[in-house]
Design a protein around this motif. Structure first.
Motif, PDB file in Angstrom:
ATOM      1  N   PHE A 242       3.621  13.831 -15.791  1.00 59.85           N
ATOM      2  CA  PHE A 242       4.761  12.939 -15.607  1.00 59.85           C
ATOM      3  C   PHE A 242       5.886  13.644 -14.861  1.00 59.85           C
ATOM      4  N   ASP A 243       6.413  12.972 -13.845  1.00 59.37           N
ATOM      5  CA  ASP A 243       7.520  13.504 -13.049  1.00 59.37           C
ATOM      6  C   ASP A 243       8.715  12.570 -13.188  1.00 59.37           C
ATOM      7  N   PRO A 244       9.729  12.945 -13.969  1.00 55.37           N
ATOM      8  CA  PRO A 244      10.870  12.055 -14.159  1.00 55.37           C
ATOM      9  C   PRO A 244      11.690  11.824 -12.906  1.00 55.37           C
ATOM     10  N   GLU A 245      11.499  12.666 -11.896  1.00 57.29           N
ATOM     11  CA  GLU A 245      12.260  12.528 -10.654  1.00 57.29           C
ATOM     12  C   GLU A 245      11.516  11.713  -9.592  1.00 57.29           C
ATOM     13  N   ALA A 246      10.317  11.258  -9.896  1.00 57.84           N
ATOM     14  CA  ALA A 246       9.540  10.514  -8.898  1.00 57.84           C
ATOM     15  C   ALA A 246      10.236   9.198  -8.560  1.00 57.84           C
ATOM     16  N   PRO A 247      10.244   8.793  -7.290  1.00 52.38           N
ATOM     17  CA  PRO A 247      10.895   7.541  -6.913  1.00 52.38           C
ATOM     18  C   PRO A 247      10.101   6.331  -7.380  1.00 52.38           C
ATOM     19  N   GLU A 248      10.769   5.180  -7.458  1.00 52.20           N
ATOM     20  CA  GLU A 248      10.078   3.944  -7.799  1.00 52.20           C
ATOM     21  C   GLU A 248       9.028   3.644  -6.740  1.00 52.20           C
ATOM     22  N   PRO A 249       7.886   3.040  -7.130  1.00 47.99           N
ATOM     23  CA  PRO A 249       6.816   2.805  -6.158  1.00 47.99           C
ATOM     24  C   PRO A 249       7.266   2.072  -4.899  1.00 47.99           C
ATOM     25  N   TYR A 250       8.080   1.001  -5.034  1.00 47.44           N
ATOM     26  CA  TYR A 250       8.462   0.254  -3.840  1.00 47.44           C
ATOM     27  C   TYR A 250       9.593   0.932  -3.060  1.00 47.44           C
ATOM     28  N   GLY A 251      10.212   1.978  -3.631  1.00 46.25           N
ATOM     29  CA  GLY A 251      11.266   2.680  -2.925  1.00 46.25           C
ATOM     30  C   GLY A 251      10.858   4.055  -2.423  1.00 46.25           C
ATOM     31  N   ARG A 252       9.577   4.368  -2.521  1.00 42.01           N
ATOM     32  CA  ARG A 252       9.110   5.698  -2.131  1.00 42.01           C
ATOM     33  C   ARG A 252       9.390   6.003  -0.666  1.00 42.01           C
ATOM     34  N   GLY A 253       9.267   4.978   0.177  1.00 44.92           N
ATOM     35  CA  GLY A 253       9.439   5.203   1.604  1.00 44.92           C
ATOM     36  C   GLY A 253      10.819   5.681   1.976  1.00 44.92           C
ATOM     37  N   LEU A 254      11.840   5.339   1.203  1.00 49.18           N
ATOM     38  CA  LEU A 254      13.206   5.755   1.507  1.00 49.18           C
ATOM     39  C   LEU A 254      13.381   7.255   1.347  1.00 49.18           C
ATOM     40  N   GLU A 255      12.563   7.878   0.509  1.00 49.27           N
ATOM     41  CA  GLU A 255      12.701   9.303   0.247  1.00 49.27           C
ATOM     42  C   GLU A 255      11.612  10.131   0.918  1.00 49.27           C
ATOM     43  N   GLY A 256      10.901   9.526   1.852  1.00 48.17           N
ATOM     44  CA  GLY A 256       9.930  10.269   2.638  1.00 48.17           C
ATOM     45  C   GLY A 256       8.524  10.270   2.095  1.00 48.17           C
ATOM     46  N   TYR A 257       8.281   9.518   1.012  1.00 45.01           N
ATOM     47  CA  TYR A 257       6.929   9.395   0.461  1.00 45.01           C
ATOM     48  C   TYR A 257       6.265   8.142   1.012  1.00 45.01           C
ATOM     49  N   THR A 258       4.947   8.133   1.011  1.00 47.75           N
ATOM     50  CA  THR A 258       4.235   6.938   1.424  1.00 47.75           C
ATOM     51  C   THR A 258       4.325   5.878   0.337  1.00 47.75           C
ATOM     52  N   VAL A 259       4.430   4.608   0.741  1.00 50.76           N
ATOM     53  CA  VAL A 259       4.473   3.518  -0.236  1.00 50.76           C
ATOM     54  C   VAL A 259       3.072   3.007  -0.558  1.00 50.76           C
ATOM     55  N   GLY A 260       2.072   3.542   0.102  1.00 48.63           N
ATOM     56  CA  GLY A 260       0.695   3.135  -0.141  1.00 48.63           C
ATOM     57  C   GLY A 260      -0.222   3.857   0.824  1.00 48.63           C
ATOM     58  N   CYS A 261      -1.488   3.492   0.807  1.00 49.12           N
ATOM     59  CA  CYS A 261      -2.446   4.122   1.707  1.00 49.12           C
ATOM     60  C   CYS A 261      -2.932   3.099   2.736  1.00 49.12           C
ATOM     61  N   HIS A 262      -3.398   3.612   3.861  1.00 51.49           N
ATOM     62  CA  HIS A 262      -3.903   2.741   4.931  1.00 51.49           C
ATOM     63  C   HIS A 262      -5.407   2.938   5.027  1.00 51.49           C
ATOM     64  N   GLU A 263      -6.146   2.019   4.422  1.00 55.30           N
ATOM     65  CA  GLU A 263      -7.616   2.029   4.439  1.00 55.30           C
ATOM     66  C   GLU A 263      -8.065   0.628   4.842  1.00 55.30           C
ATOM     67  N   PRO A 264      -7.910   0.286   6.124  1.00 52.11           N
ATOM     68  CA  PRO A 264      -8.141  -1.097   6.554  1.00 52.11           C
ATOM     69  C   PRO A 264      -9.603  -1.531   6.552  1.00 52.11           C
ATOM     70  N   GLU A 265     -10.521  -0.575   6.562  1.00 52.13           N
ATOM     71  CA  GLU A 265     -11.939  -0.932   6.507  1.00 52.13           C
ATOM     72  C   GLU A 265     -12.347  -1.144   5.052  1.00 52.13           C
ATOM     73  N   PRO A 266     -13.023  -2.250   4.737  1.00 52.37           N
ATOM     74  CA  PRO A 266     -13.367  -2.541   3.335  1.00 52.37           C
ATOM     75  C   PRO A 266     -14.246  -1.462   2.709  1.00 52.37           C
ATOM     76  N   ASP A 267     -13.889  -1.086   1.503  1.00 49.31           N
ATOM     77  CA  ASP A 267     -14.707  -0.192   0.680  1.00 49.31           C
ATOM     78  C   ASP A 267     -15.034  -0.967  -0.590  1.00 49.31           C
ATOM     79  N   CYS A 268     -16.298  -1.378  -0.720  1.00 49.60           N
ATOM     80  CA  CYS A 268     -16.689  -2.294  -1.798  1.00 49.60           C
ATOM     81  C   CYS A 268     -15.843  -3.569  -1.755  1.00 49.60           C
ATOM     82  N   GLY A 269     -15.429  -3.945  -0.571  1.00 50.62           N
ATOM     83  CA  GLY A 269     -14.624  -5.146  -0.403  1.00 50.62           C
ATOM     84  C   GLY A 269     -13.136  -4.927  -0.545  1.00 50.62           C
ATOM     85  N   VAL A 270     -12.713  -3.720  -0.956  1.00 52.98           N
ATOM     86  CA  VAL A 270     -11.288  -3.432  -1.168  1.00 52.98           C
ATOM     87  C   VAL A 270     -10.651  -2.983   0.140  1.00 52.98           C
TER      88      VAL A 270
END
Length: 418
Positions: A242-270
């Motif tokens: 647990f990291d108490p200083e971690a940014p909120e998931p939807y605000g990660r981009g403001l602090e230089g973190y990625t807000v998600g991953c880019h995997e546009p090709e389906p993996d098991c449909g995902v």
């Protein structure tokens, strides 16, 4: 049991405070089973649960405390105000501190009810005091673990119900949706369990494991397919993840973190896609695109800016076919220099590194995850919402006069003072 990620960092042995593990998830049976498995591995481990069934009707909460040897407490508490927040402040935190002080050699597992988000508890632990001392003087949050049941996971993330539809609301005015709460529980966790003891690994479990990894790429992921206490305990207990200083998931981009991953090709449909752009959205065109964006994907998160409201950051969450947007404060480009210190150092550094001559730190960053959708089609929908070259040339004063369906939707204390 299948391990999908490497162990996290361990905690310094010099920290003698009891370690608190939060078990969260929208699958109460699976979450309780995980807690039982942990106490089988360590009979001294204290498990705390809250029954909120009567909270709204009578303001009463039932608190149950056990360890591996049996029942320690079973109490009903009537609260002054019947809601989740007062449950946390008036009963949960004092109970945790009391247990930590009276049994300093025993760690604690807190099994959260489905409607209680782990961020609420973690935030309260960080700033609340009990008997005049900070909660964190008595204990530390060691890990936040999301427990997911493969039998219900997809239906939960795709549900169009509110908590009230299932009589799970945390207060009379609680309008949260089932899908939103379930997604946030997964995204906030530092460890995610796909709970399938006694099941043979199959395509569906693999698909759900991929989905969970796309929803929370920064967590550690485990598939639990055997009820083996020591295996699970060794991977969850005292991990220090647990990291108490971690940014909120939807605000990660403001602090230089990625807000998600880019995997546009389906993996098991995902499919997972990350969309970024410097230009703002035209408010009317973006408003018309909301049903398409939310309807094609299971989950979306991130931040954006609208041409009609260029001073403010807008948070974005979508799930269960619905959309939630809110104010996240001012862009640094619209903030007086003497107020920049109110933002985190990470955000200021990120803004300096990626400053744009025209837009400053303004940027759209949105992540979408779902099944069998075309990432390029979602990107095309979003591209069509951006200001055109001709609209950009009109300038900010003209943008503010655009018809804006979102006007007045993001009220905050700061905006009301403008």
């Amino acid at each position: 049991m299948t391990q999908l990620a490497q162990p996290g960092s361990s905690v310094s042995p010099a920290d003698l405070r009891p370690a608190l593990t939060l078990l969260t998830g929208f699958a109460p049976k699976a979450t309780r089973e995980a807690a039982d498995l942990l106490t089988r591995a360590d009979p001294g481990l204290i498990t705390v649960t809250h029954d909120l069934t009567e909270l709204l009707a009578t303001g009463t909460v039932r608190r149950i405390v056990r360890d591996g040897r049996g029942l320690i407490e079973d109490e009903r508490i009537t609260l002054e105000h019947g809601c989740i927040n007062c449950t946390v402040r008036e009963d949960l935190l004092p109970a945790l501190v009391r247990l930590a002080r009276s049994r300093p050699a025993n760690d604690i597992v807190l099994v959260l009810p489905p409607s209680m988000e782990p961020e609420t508890v973690a935030s309260a632990c960080s700033w609340c005091h009990v008997d005049g001392a900070p909660v964190t003087d008595a204990l530390r949050i060691d890990s936040v673990v999301a427990v997911c049941d493969p039998a219900t996971l997809l239906d939960t993330l795709d549900s169009d119900q509110d908590l009230a539809d299932r009589r799970l609301q945390a207060a009379a005015d609680d309008t949260r949706s089932v899908a939103d709460v379930a997604a946030r529980q997964i995204e906030y966790a530092d460890t995610v369990l796909l709970w399938a003891p006694g099941s043979e690994p199959d395509y569906e479990h693999t698909r759900l494991a991929v989905l969970l990894q796309r929803l929370n790429p920064w967590a550690r992921h485990l598939v639990v397919d055997m009820a083996e206490p020591s295996w699970l305990s060794s991977r969850i207990r005292r991990s220090g993840r647990f990291d108490p200083e971690a940014p909120e998931p939807y605000g990660r981009g403001l602090e230089g973190y990625t807000v998600g991953c880019h995997e546009p090709e389906p993996d098991c449909g995902v499919v997972a896609t990350l969309y970024r752009n410097r230009r703002p959205f035209h408010p009317e065109r973006f408003h018309r695109a909301l049903p398409t964006l939310a309807g094609r994907t299971l989950r979306g998160r991130g931040h954006l800016w609208l041409a009609g409201q260029p001073d403010h950051i807008v948070a974005w969450e979508s799930s269960g076919g619905g959309v939630s947007m809110g104010d996240m404060g001012r862009w640094l480009a619209a903030t007086p220099d003497d107020e920049w210190d109110e933002s985190s150092p990470e955000r200021r550094v990120n803004a300096d590194l990626h400053w744009d001559a025209d837009f400053g730190d303004r940027e759209i960053q949105l992540a979408f995850v779902g099944l069998h959708f075309a990432a390029d089609e979602v990107a095309a929908v979003l591209d069509a919402c951006l200001l055109t070259d001709a609209e950009l040339a009109e300038g900010e004063a003209a943008w503010r006069e655009y018809p804006d369906p979102f006007q007045g939707c993001f009220e905050s204390k700061e905006r009301n003072q403008e």
